[in-house]
Design a protein around this motif. Structure first.
Motif, PDB file in Angstrom:
ATOM      1  N   ALA A 216       0.835  -1.202   0.000  1.00 63.43           N
ATOM      2  CA  ALA A 216       0.000   0.000   0.000  1.00 63.43           C
ATOM      3  C   ALA A 216       0.874   1.257   0.000  1.00 63.43           C
ATOM      4  O   ALA A 216       0.549   2.259  -0.643  1.00 63.43           O
ATOM      5  CB  ALA A 216      -0.935  -0.009   1.213  1.00 63.43           C
ATOM      6  N   GLU A 217       2.015   1.199   0.697  1.00 61.31           N
ATOM      7  CA  GLU A 217       2.918   2.356   0.777  1.00 61.31           C
ATOM      8  C   GLU A 217       3.561   2.618  -0.586  1.00 61.31           C
ATOM      9  O   GLU A 217       3.714   3.771  -1.013  1.00 61.31           O
ATOM     10  CB  GLU A 217       4.014   2.131   1.831  1.00 61.31           C
ATOM     11  CG  GLU A 217       3.512   2.110   3.283  1.00 61.31           C
ATOM     12  CD  GLU A 217       2.624   0.900   3.610  1.00 61.31           C
ATOM     13  OE1 GLU A 217       2.851  -0.203   3.028  1.00 61.31           O
ATOM     14  OE2 GLU A 217       1.688   1.059   4.409  1.00 61.31           O
TER      15      GLU A 217
ATOM     16  N   GLU B 268       1.073   4.166  -2.890  1.00 66.27           N
ATOM     17  CA  GLU B 268       0.894   5.584  -2.569  1.00 66.27           C
ATOM     18  C   GLU B 268       2.034   6.418  -3.171  1.00 66.27           C
ATOM     19  O   GLU B 268       1.809   7.461  -3.781  1.00 66.27           O
ATOM     20  CB  GLU B 268       0.851   5.777  -1.048  1.00 66.27           C
ATOM     21  CG  GLU B 268       0.517   7.180  -0.591  1.00 66.27           C
ATOM     22  CD  GLU B 268      -0.872   7.670  -1.022  1.00 66.27           C
ATOM     23  OE1 GLU B 268      -1.806   6.840  -1.128  1.00 66.27           O
ATOM     24  OE2 GLU B 268      -1.017   8.880  -1.274  1.00 66.27           O
TER      25      GLU B 268
ATOM     26  N   GLY C 159      -0.212   7.000  -6.163  1.00 72.95           N
ATOM     27  CA  GLY C 159      -1.174   7.871  -5.478  1.00 72.95           C
ATOM     28  C   GLY C 159      -0.806   9.338  -5.556  1.00 72.95           C
ATOM     29  O   GLY C 159      -1.645  10.191  -5.856  1.00 72.95           O
ATOM     30  N   VAL C 160       0.464   9.628  -5.300  1.00 72.49           N
ATOM     31  CA  VAL C 160       0.923  11.021  -5.300  1.00 72.49           C
ATOM     32  C   VAL C 160       0.637  11.674  -6.654  1.00 72.49           C
ATOM     33  O   VAL C 160       0.213  12.828  -6.721  1.00 72.49           O
ATOM     34  CB  VAL C 160       2.436  11.074  -4.972  1.00 72.49           C
ATOM     35  CG1 VAL C 160       2.969  12.476  -5.161  1.00 72.49           C
ATOM     36  CG2 VAL C 160       2.677  10.586  -3.549  1.00 72.49           C
TER      37      VAL C 160
ATOM     38  N   TRP D 269      -8.432  10.485  -6.241  1.00 70.84           N
ATOM     39  CA  TRP D 269      -7.528   9.575  -5.550  1.00 70.84           C
ATOM     40  C   TRP D 269      -8.047   9.223  -4.154  1.00 70.84           C
ATOM     41  O   TRP D 269      -7.927   8.075  -3.713  1.00 70.84           O
ATOM     42  CB  TRP D 269      -6.090  10.126  -5.463  1.00 70.84           C
ATOM     43  CG  TRP D 269      -5.191   9.156  -4.758  1.00 70.84           C
ATOM     44  CD1 TRP D 269      -4.510   9.336  -3.598  1.00 70.84           C
ATOM     45  CD2 TRP D 269      -4.920   7.805  -5.176  1.00 70.84           C
ATOM     46  NE1 TRP D 269      -3.832   8.199  -3.252  1.00 70.84           N
ATOM     47  CE2 TRP D 269      -4.066   7.240  -4.208  1.00 70.84           C
ATOM     48  CE3 TRP D 269      -5.325   7.012  -6.259  1.00 70.84           C
ATOM     49  CZ2 TRP D 269      -3.605   5.917  -4.280  1.00 70.84           C
ATOM     50  CZ3 TRP D 269      -4.867   5.702  -6.345  1.00 70.84           C
ATOM     51  CH2 TRP D 269      -4.024   5.172  -5.372  1.00 70.84           C
ATOM     52  N   GLU D 270      -8.643  10.186  -3.498  1.00 71.10           N
ATOM     53  CA  GLU D 270      -9.220   9.900  -2.179  1.00 71.10           C
ATOM     54  C   GLU D 270     -10.245   8.758  -2.288  1.00 71.10           C
ATOM     55  O   GLU D 270     -10.235   7.811  -1.504  1.00 71.10           O
ATOM     56  CB  GLU D 270      -9.891  11.172  -1.656  1.00 71.10           C
ATOM     57  CG  GLU D 270      -9.922  11.281  -0.140  1.00 71.10           C
ATOM     58  CD  GLU D 270     -10.410  12.662   0.294  1.00 71.10           C
ATOM     59  OE1 GLU D 270     -11.344  12.714   1.106  1.00 71.10           O
ATOM     60  OE2 GLU D 270      -9.861  13.670  -0.209  1.00 71.10           O
TER      61      GLU D 270
ATOM     62  N   ARG E 221      -8.355   5.423  -3.369  1.00 68.32           N
ATOM     63  CA  ARG E 221      -7.506   4.890  -2.304  1.00 68.32           C
ATOM     64  C   ARG E 221      -8.341   4.161  -1.262  1.00 68.32           C
ATOM     65  O   ARG E 221      -7.959   3.099  -0.777  1.00 68.32           O
ATOM     66  CB  ARG E 221      -6.705   6.010  -1.637  1.00 68.32           C
ATOM     67  CG  ARG E 221      -5.766   5.449  -0.546  1.00 68.32           C
ATOM     68  CD  ARG E 221      -4.850   6.507   0.005  1.00 68.32           C
ATOM     69  NE  ARG E 221      -5.569   7.735   0.251  1.00 68.32           N
ATOM     70  CZ  ARG E 221      -5.006   8.920   0.450  1.00 68.32           C
ATOM     71  NH1 ARG E 221      -3.691   9.035   0.425  1.00 68.32           N
ATOM     72  NH2 ARG E 221      -5.727   9.982   0.684  1.00 68.32           N
TER      73      ARG E 221
ATOM     74  N   ARG F 287      -7.902   0.083   0.051  1.00 66.59           N
ATOM     75  CA  ARG F 287      -7.629  -0.311   1.451  1.00 66.59           C
ATOM     76  C   ARG F 287      -8.078  -1.740   1.717  1.00 66.59           C
ATOM     77  O   ARG F 287      -7.357  -2.509   2.334  1.00 66.59           O
ATOM     78  CB  ARG F 287      -8.334   0.650   2.419  1.00 66.59           C
ATOM     79  CG  ARG F 287      -7.710   2.034   2.403  1.00 66.59           C
ATOM     80  CD  ARG F 287      -7.402   2.552   3.809  1.00 66.59           C
ATOM     81  NE  ARG F 287      -6.568   3.757   3.704  1.00 66.59           N
ATOM     82  CZ  ARG F 287      -7.027   5.020   3.733  1.00 66.59           C
ATOM     83  NH1 ARG F 287      -8.323   5.263   3.895  1.00 66.59           N
ATOM     84  NH2 ARG F 287      -6.194   6.032   3.624  1.00 66.59           N
TER      85      ARG F 287
END
Ligand SMILES: [Ca+2]
Lengths: 189, 189
Positions: free
Chosen positions: A155-156, A159, A163-164, A174-175, A178, A182
């Motif tokens: 997940a990291e 991101e 994600g960035v 993205w919110e 994301r 999860r």
């Protein structure tokens, strides 16, 4: 017409991502179509000053250099292969050759649009890049993991690598996405 | 997002036409991408009053109903299957379901654009139809006959089923392409 026949070869460039049903790998031609549709549907997620018509044109062209270079999966080589100096030089040579099949000024216009996409500085290019990064996330969610399984992505890492960049052009999108990743990463860990 | 995931299925709808290299059948997703590129490249062939951006949007959407209905090859059933009442009714039901996955007003807007394409009355739709008809001709020329061999198509049938419609929206383009089909039909007969 030489350009349009040459462009057909993008349908044979395979990406790491699969179709949503996981049945086979996606090719860069159909991926480009899907992204154009993403731009039309998600127009409301774009920031001020974005021209969706220019974004659509950009996305139609954005992967043509892969005819010579192939697709470089975002999660390959621990996320480092994408954007290496070698890949960038090869993509530039490919753009020279492929857009060079068109007469000017059209060839120069298309190439400028591709360069704008690559540079990711204008509002149109930033939004186009967000869509290019979010679509594989949606494909992986639909197929049950896809390239996250292939490359053991956390997940990291998602991101940091994806994600960035999605958030840069489409923070609300993205919110929303994301949140949906999860559940996947919880059950995968 | 339900709409964008559902749209992914268009990549699994196979057309009669092959890729330019003849290696496999083309799918309707990558075909739609190729047509959008045709519109961008061949903008100069469009008549007065044509908006290429609207044509591109139309072409991105134009085949989505095939997710439910499949592609109906233009040369199948001696050229009669295309546009039959049954096919039209099934396409209408598919449009209802697929564009219904989008919230309004977006769903209604996309559906109106698809209906405009189908009706082929506005300058944008007429030009979009010309491109949809000419691309398979280019694919067949590149692959050495393609669906003309499959369905035993003659130069006269090509003119009646395809040429007339390409010429309606892009007369200069059809003149150029027809010239290139002459060599094929001469050697095939
Ligand atoms: Ca890409």
């Amino acid at each position: 017409m030489a350009f349009l026949v040459e462009a057909d070869r993008l349908k044979s460039v395979l990406r790491a991502t699969t179709l949503a049903d996981g049945s086979r790998r996606e090719n860069s031609g159909e991926h480009s179509w899907h992204l154009a549709l993403y731009a039309m549907v998600l127009a409301g997620e774009a920031g001020p000053g974005v021209s969706i018509d220019r974004v659509v044109r950009m996305l139609i062209l954005h992967d043509l250099v892969e005819i010579d270079v192939g697709d470089v999966p975002i999660h390959s080589s621990e996320g480092a292969a994408h954007g290496s100096a070698e890949v960038l030089a090869a993509e530039r040579a490919a753009a020279e050759r492929i857009f060079g099949l068109l007469p000017d000024p059209q060839g120069a216009e298309f190439r400028a649009l591709w360069e704008e996409f690559e540079a990711a500085q204008t509002p149109d290019a930033v939004f186009a890049k967000s869509l290019d990064r979010v679509q594989p996330v949606m494909q992986n969610l639909a197929s049950g993991g896809g390239t996250w399984v292939t490359y053991g992505v956390t997940a990291e890492q998602l991101e940091a690598r994806v994600g960035v960049k999605v958030a840069r052009g489409a923070p609300g999108l993205w919110e929303w996405v994301r949140e949906r990743t999860r559940g996947y990463f919880r059950s995968a860990s």
